[in-house]
Scaffold this motif. Structure first.
Motif, PDB file in Angstrom:
ATOM      1  N   SER A 132       0.836  -1.209   0.000  1.00  0.00           N
ATOM      2  CA  SER A 132       0.000   0.000   0.000  1.00  0.00           C
ATOM      3  C   SER A 132       0.868   1.254   0.000  1.00  0.00           C
ATOM      4  O   SER A 132       0.550   2.238  -0.675  1.00  0.00           O
ATOM      5  N   ASN A 186       2.123   1.701  -3.517  1.00  0.00           N
ATOM      6  CA  ASN A 186       1.065   2.232  -4.373  1.00  0.00           C
ATOM      7  C   ASN A 186       0.872   3.723  -4.130  1.00  0.00           C
ATOM      8  O   ASN A 186       0.697   4.495  -5.069  1.00  0.00           O
ATOM      9  N   THR A 187       0.898   4.123  -2.863  1.00  0.00           N
ATOM     10  CA  THR A 187       0.736   5.537  -2.537  1.00  0.00           C
ATOM     11  C   THR A 187       1.877   6.359  -3.118  1.00  0.00           C
ATOM     12  O   THR A 187       1.656   7.421  -3.712  1.00  0.00           O
ATOM     13  N   ASP A 228       3.788   5.542  -5.685  1.00  0.00           N
ATOM     14  CA  ASP A 228       3.653   5.545  -7.138  1.00  0.00           C
ATOM     15  C   ASP A 228       2.577   6.523  -7.585  1.00  0.00           C
ATOM     16  O   ASP A 228       2.745   7.231  -8.579  1.00  0.00           O
TER      17      ASP A 228
END
Length: 185
Positions: free
Chosen positions: A110, A113-114, A116
């Protein structure tokens, strides 16, 4: 729940059987360390307490206590895998480690993802800003080229005018020289 109730009495029996061994091991270890510390303090006269002269021939007492308690600590060391409680405990540790590992992996995913997502947004805005700045820079360069070209053109025209004036002056000077010589002759 039923499995846990069955496992608890076995763990209690194991604790009762091996309850004194780990305690003796810990106490022996602590007493061995304390006697060794006292020996070193006396040997190096730590804090200038004068332990070495005060002990004199009684120095043998901390040496013997160190030897006895360190040997007792070695022989009373609890053995790994000595009962079912240890096996169940290791299964619990493995299960909690696996759970911790999966939680950590999901948190890293997570977070990745944040990052990115944030960097993607920043990247796109930076690309747009870069294009805008390139366009401005190209406009400035074009304006400078146009300015240099116009100044160059003006200088060429001025140069042509000066050449024409020089030619006219040279012709007049030659004509005056020729006319002046013929009038003087």
């Amino acid at each position: 729940m039923a499995a846990k109730k069955k496992a608890e009495p076995v763990a209690d029996n194991e604790k009762k059987k091996s309850g004194l061994g780990p305690l003796i091991h810990k106490v022996s270890g602590v007493l061995a360390v304390l006697s060794a510390t006292f020996l070193f303090a006396a040997t190096f006269d730590v804090g200038h307490m004068g332990l070495a002269p005060m002990l004199g021939s009684l120095t043998v007492i901390p040496v013997v206590t160190f030897a006895i308690f360190s040997i007792a600590a070695i022989f009373t060391m609890p053995k790994a895998g000595s009962g079912g409680a240890v096996a169940e405990n290791s299964e619990d540790v493995i299960a909690s480690f696996t759970q911790f590992q999966s939680k950590t992996a999901s948190r890293f995913a997570s977070l990745e993802n944040t990052i990115d997502m944030m960097s993607g947004t920043d990247k796109e805005s930076l690309i747009e800003e870069n294009k805008k700045l390139k366009a401005e820079l190209d406009a400035i360069h074009q304006a400078e080229r146009d300015k240099v070209d116009s100044e160059l053109e003006e200088l060429r025209k001025h140069n042509e005018q000066l050449e024409e004036e020089i030619k006219l002056w040279a012709r007049k000077a030659v004509e005056n020289a020729v006319n002046g010589q013929s009038q003087a002759a």
